[in-house]
Each structure stands twice: as C-alpha cells, then as structure tokens.
Write an enzyme that holds these catalytic residues in place. Structure first.
Site, PDB file in Angstrom:
ATOM      1  N   HIS A   1       0.812  -1.222   0.000  1.00 21.77           N
ATOM      2  CA  HIS A   1       0.000   0.000   0.000  1.00 21.77           C
ATOM      3  C   HIS A   1       0.842   1.268   0.000  1.00 21.77           C
ATOM      4  O   HIS A   1       0.295   2.364   0.060  1.00 21.77           O
ATOM      5  CB  HIS A   1      -0.930   0.038   1.216  1.00 21.77           C
ATOM      6  CG  HIS A   1      -1.732  -1.206   1.436  1.00 21.77           C
ATOM      7  ND1 HIS A   1      -1.309  -2.232   2.240  1.00 21.77           N
ATOM      8  CD2 HIS A   1      -2.921  -1.599   0.921  1.00 21.77           C
ATOM      9  CE1 HIS A   1      -2.201  -3.211   2.248  1.00 21.77           C
ATOM     10  NE2 HIS A   1      -3.190  -2.862   1.447  1.00 21.77           N
TER      11      HIS A   1
ATOM     12  N   ASP B   1      33.207 -32.467  12.530  1.00 26.61           N
ATOM     13  CA  ASP B   1      33.182 -33.782  11.885  1.00 26.61           C
ATOM     14  C   ASP B   1      34.334 -33.949  10.897  1.00 26.61           C
ATOM     15  O   ASP B   1      34.146 -33.951   9.685  1.00 26.61           O
ATOM     16  CB  ASP B   1      31.832 -34.014  11.192  1.00 26.61           C
ATOM     17  CG  ASP B   1      31.620 -35.495  10.879  1.00 26.61           C
ATOM     18  OD1 ASP B   1      32.641 -36.219  10.764  1.00 26.61           O
ATOM     19  OD2 ASP B   1      30.469 -35.924  10.765  1.00 26.61           O
TER      20      ASP B   1
ATOM     21  N   HIS C   1      34.282 -37.621   8.739  1.00 22.41           N
ATOM     22  CA  HIS C   1      33.595 -38.025   7.509  1.00 22.41           C
ATOM     23  C   HIS C   1      34.420 -37.789   6.251  1.00 22.41           C
ATOM     24  O   HIS C   1      34.131 -38.372   5.214  1.00 22.41           O
ATOM     25  CB  HIS C   1      32.254 -37.295   7.374  1.00 22.41           C
ATOM     26  CG  HIS C   1      32.378 -35.886   6.855  1.00 22.41           C
ATOM     27  ND1 HIS C   1      32.943 -34.863   7.577  1.00 22.41           N
ATOM     28  CD2 HIS C   1      32.027 -35.335   5.659  1.00 22.41           C
ATOM     29  CE1 HIS C   1      32.923 -33.743   6.854  1.00 22.41           C
ATOM     30  NE2 HIS C   1      32.371 -34.000   5.691  1.00 22.41           N
TER      31      HIS C   1
ATOM     32  N   ASP D   1      28.071 -33.983   1.133  1.00 24.36           N
ATOM     33  CA  ASP D   1      27.627 -33.609   2.480  1.00 24.36           C
ATOM     34  C   ASP D   1      26.109 -33.539   2.572  1.00 24.36           C
ATOM     35  O   ASP D   1      25.501 -34.038   3.519  1.00 24.36           O
ATOM     36  CB  ASP D   1      28.203 -32.239   2.862  1.00 24.36           C
ATOM     37  CG  ASP D   1      29.687 -32.300   3.151  1.00 24.36           C
ATOM     38  OD1 ASP D   1      30.159 -33.335   3.649  1.00 24.36           O
ATOM     39  OD2 ASP D   1      30.375 -31.305   2.880  1.00 24.36           O
TER      40      ASP D   1
ATOM     41  N   HIS E   1      34.006 -37.920   1.194  1.00 25.16           N
ATOM     42  CA  HIS E   1      34.598 -37.201   0.062  1.00 25.16           C
ATOM     43  C   HIS E   1      35.690 -38.012  -0.622  1.00 25.16           C
ATOM     44  O   HIS E   1      36.467 -37.479  -1.429  1.00 25.16           O
ATOM     45  CB  HIS E   1      35.143 -35.852   0.529  1.00 25.16           C
ATOM     46  CG  HIS E   1      34.118 -35.008   1.224  1.00 25.16           C
ATOM     47  ND1 HIS E   1      32.944 -34.620   0.615  1.00 25.16           N
ATOM     48  CD2 HIS E   1      34.061 -34.513   2.494  1.00 25.16           C
ATOM     49  CE1 HIS E   1      32.226 -33.903   1.478  1.00 25.16           C
ATOM     50  NE2 HIS E   1      32.863 -33.845   2.623  1.00 25.16           N
TER      51      HIS E   1
HETATM   52  S1  FES Z   1       1.724  -0.657   3.158  1.00 25.48           S
HETATM   53 FE1  FES Z   1       0.209  -2.142   3.571  1.00 25.48          FE
HETATM   54  S2  FES Z   1       1.372  -3.894   4.053  1.00 25.48           S
HETATM   55 FE2  FES Z   1       2.836  -2.376   3.738  1.00 25.48          FE
HETATM   56 FE   LIG Z   2      32.032 -32.671   4.127  1.00 23.69          FE
END
Ligand code: FES
Ligand SMILES: [Fe+2]
Length: 439
Positions: free
Chosen positions: A108, A210, A213, A362, A218
């Site tokens: 708005h 970790d 792993h 990962d 890897h």
């Molecule tokens: S102006 Fe209405 S939600 Fe931001």
């Molecule tokens: Fe990793």
C-alpha cells in the site's frame, strides 16, 4: 532462568555418554522452541562490512525465519530491521542488496527510511485523519548490532551479552581467518543460496567437528583426482585437534610443526599465495595462531560455519524442522592478488558451490540423517556422539602455552557434544554466555 512455558530439554542430551535424542531433528514443537530460545536470543551472523562499502548500502538477510534488512545509514552507522511492514506485515524490501535511503512497501506504499523511521503513508490526511502515530510504526530494529573486525552480528535479545563476550575465545581464533593480513578480509560479490531437506543442526554439527567423515564421504572426489591434493597426505585425518572455544563454538585444526609443514598442507593451487602471506600472518598472530594451527572447519553457535582452507563462510537458516537454507560466501584477504582471488573463487565453486563435489556429498548425508529421524521407531534410537568421550586433552597448555579453550584429538566429537550441551542449556532458558570457555 528456566522459562516455565518451555519443556525441559536437558534430558534430550547426555554429554557424558555422548548420546542425543533424535526428536530434536523432527519434532515441530521443539523447532518452535528453537526459534524462540535460540534464534531470537543469540548473536546471529548477518554478513561482512565489505558488503556495505557505501553510505545507504543495504542487503537483506535472515535471523532464524525472520527476514531483516541490514543497512549502512548516511551517518555510517550499521542498522538492522525486521523486513516487515507495520501495516499488514508485507515484506518491505524484496531485493538482495542495493543502495537506498527509502524503502517503499509494495502493498500500500508505506515508506520507511533506512534508519527504520516511517516517513510517509499514502492518505495520511484523507484516510488516517492525521491520527496514525508515525513515530510508533517504524521498522522493528534488532536489539543490538555490532561487528567483530568487520563480521556483522545482531541479536533480537536486549539482554544478550556483548558480542565480544558471546564470541569469547572464538573471536581470538577467528582472527586466523579474518585478521591474518593488514586490512583483514572481504567477501567476493554474490551470495550462494540453496535449500536442503535437512534439519539445520546437521550442517552445524558437520562443520563444528566432523573431521571423521572427510576421507569416507569425500573419498571419491579425492580419488578421481578432480581437485588438487595437499602434498602431506600421510596420516591424513588423524593429526591435529578439535578446539572447543566455549558457548557452543568450536573448530578443527591440522597441526604444523614448522613453516614447511604449512606448505605441505596447502592446496597446490594456493601454494604460492601461502608462501607470500605467511611471514605477515606469523608476525601478526604469533607462533600458535600464525604457524602451528591450520584451521579446517568450524561453527559459531548457533548456525554460522567456516571453511578456512577453502575461503568459505556460510549460514544455515532454519526453514522448518526438516529444511535448511544455506547462504554461502567466498572470502579472501583484502591484500590477496587478483590471481589468488580467482583461484579461491573457482576452488570454492567446484568444491563447495551448490553443485560442488564436496557439497553434494555432504548434503546427501544430512538429508538421509534427517529422514531417519522422522520415522517413529528410528526416532527412539539415540544418535551417537561418543567418539573420544573420555579422551579429551586434560591440559591444553601442554600442547602450547597460548592454547585456549578445551581440546581433543582431531578425531573426537568434543565439539558436537559441546554444541548440543549449549543447545540444551539455551533451550531451557540459560543465557548464551553461561557456559564460559571451559564447561
Ligand atoms: S503498506 Fe500495507 S502492508 Fe505495507
Ligand atoms: Fe564434508
């Protein structure tokens, strides 16, 4: 003080045995408590000052699931505000980053200054009859924002300890990433973002401690020779330490006896830059931080992680109990040569980008571990964090007189145990600095 509205969480974590309850990865009620007790109370990493070089620059980020706008005001001060219009709550700023004095809500048209103040409202005279309290309807500011050597953190908790106290010894160790050359570091442009179907704690656990792993998960990336390997392969994975810096922060390091061993551990493409920057780093940070410790991976509680060698920092934003959004940045020393910057960028993309070799390995692990916590039966089985539970190093000073925090061998789940100990303390209402350095 324990919040009586919360459940008690200590029973989900047994540090002496190294066991945790898997409900914490799948229970939506626990997740809601995490948003309240952890993400609304901790200092959370937002970004680096190099992302806001000019007055009126901004970028957007998250604190938990709350979107925020991070700004540099015209007076140079940093600010961070909930990215939420005070009218219907619409997101005021949709851009990732830019330069703006004013943010106009696209719903708005309420317009806010980058200091958070509500400046104009369409129809202020005609439809609000000059009765709307403009002062009271600015953007909601974070309780505190601060930076440690350019690393910007903020918290929504006005009772939070100072950032220095929150980071504790981790700040001193963080210098090994951000203060090894004059001028510190900067982030290369751009933020990588991706969604992972995993609980946010799995990547934090992975990065904080970790080291176990790597050779398995890897292994294929190394074996196909897609990427360079350090020359010092012998004994890979077993030399070094896990360092717990207190307050749920920790990291893993390789150990170099001397300058030559640093170069043996360097990635081949970074070798010449390592040789260039070493004397300055050594002079700035001393023997322990400037030579012996070669940090690999770490996490700062609750959801910020670092990959030292790859020049990568990332935040794990929670997106519900079973989903996480990773935000990742590439960092380099400000004094780094253009050639080195480009090498770091390419290395980071190939290894840790969204489709990087290591990242894919990962992510799959974290997704599967999360899924196994969803089934009723699987959820009853404790997760095991017992590695090296009685094998922490009793006197860190025996390793080096400057060593801080609590340490264990490189293959030890001390950092995960301390991560979940901190998690449980905070879930039960304790302050984030209550653990100190050596609990
Ligand atoms: S102006 Fe209405 S939600 Fe931001
Ligand atoms: Fe990793």
């Amino acid at each position: 003080m324990v919040d009586t509205n919360t459940r008690h969480f200590q029973h989900l974590v047994d540090i002496s045995k190294g066991e945790i309850n898997r409900e914490m990865f799948s229970d939506p009620d626990i997740y809601q408590q995490e948003l309240k007790q952890i993400f609304a109370r901790c200092w959370l990493f937002l970004g680096h000052v190099s992302q806001l070089p000019n007055e009126n620059d901004f970028f957007t980020a998250y604190m938990g699931e709350d979107p925020v706008i991070v700004t540099r005001h015209s007076d140079g001060q940093l600010g961070a505000f909930l990215n939420m219009c005070r009218h219907r709550g619409n997101r005021v700023c949709r851009a990732d980053s830019g330069n703006q004095r004013l943010f106009t809500c696209p719903f708005h048209g309420w317009t806010f200054a980058n200091s958070g103040h509500l400046k104009t409202v369409p129809g202020y005279k005609q439809v609000y009859h000059e009765k709307l309290d403009m002062e009271a309807h600015g953007l909601i500011p974070v309780a505190r924002i601060d930076d440690y050597k350019g690393m910007i953190f903020a918290t929504f908790d006005e009772n939070a300890p100072a950032l220095d106290e929150y980071l504790g010894d981790m700040a001193w160790y963080l210098d090994m990433a951000i203060d090894r050359r004059e001028g510190g570091i900067e982030f290369l442009p751009g933020t990588h973002k991706w969604r992972i179907k995993c609980n946010w704690k799995f990547p934090v656990d992975n990065f904080i401690g970790d080291s176990y792993h790597g050779p398995v998960s890897h292994g294929s990336a190394w074996e196909v020779g897609f990427e360079g390997m350090p020359r010092r392969k012998k004994g890979y994975g077993y030399e070094g330490f896990q360092i717990n810096a207190g307050n749920g922060h920790g990291f893993g390091v390789r150990w170099a006896e001397n300058e030559d061993q640093i170069y043996e551990m360097a990635l081949p493409e970074f070798l010449s830059y390592e040789e260039e920057r070493f004397p300055e780093t050594h002079a700035r940070l001393g023997d322990l931080r400037g030579m012996h410790l070669s940090p690999m991976h770490g996490s700062i509680f609750p959801n910020f992680s670092i990959l030292w060698q790859s020049g990568n920092m990332r935040v794990w934003h929670p997106r519900g109990v079973g989903e996480t959004e990773g935000w990742s940045w590439c960092f380099v020393d400000k004094k780094a040569t253009p050639e080195h910057r480009d090498l770091v960028r390419v290395h980071d993309l190939q290894r840790h980008g969204t489709s990087g070799t290591w990242e894919q390995d990962d992510v799959d692990n974290w997704v599967q571990s999360t899924l196994s916590s969803r089934g009723y039966v699987g959820r009853q089985v404790k997760q095991n964090l017992s590695m090296g539970v009685e094998h922490e190093i009793s006197d860190p000073k025996s390793i080096h007189p400057d060593m801080r925090g609590r340490i264990a061998g490189f293959q030890n789940e001390i950092n995960q145990r301390q991560l979940y100990a901190q998690w449980a303390r905070m879930m039960d209402g304790a302050a984030p600095n209550v653990s100190g350095a050596n609990v």
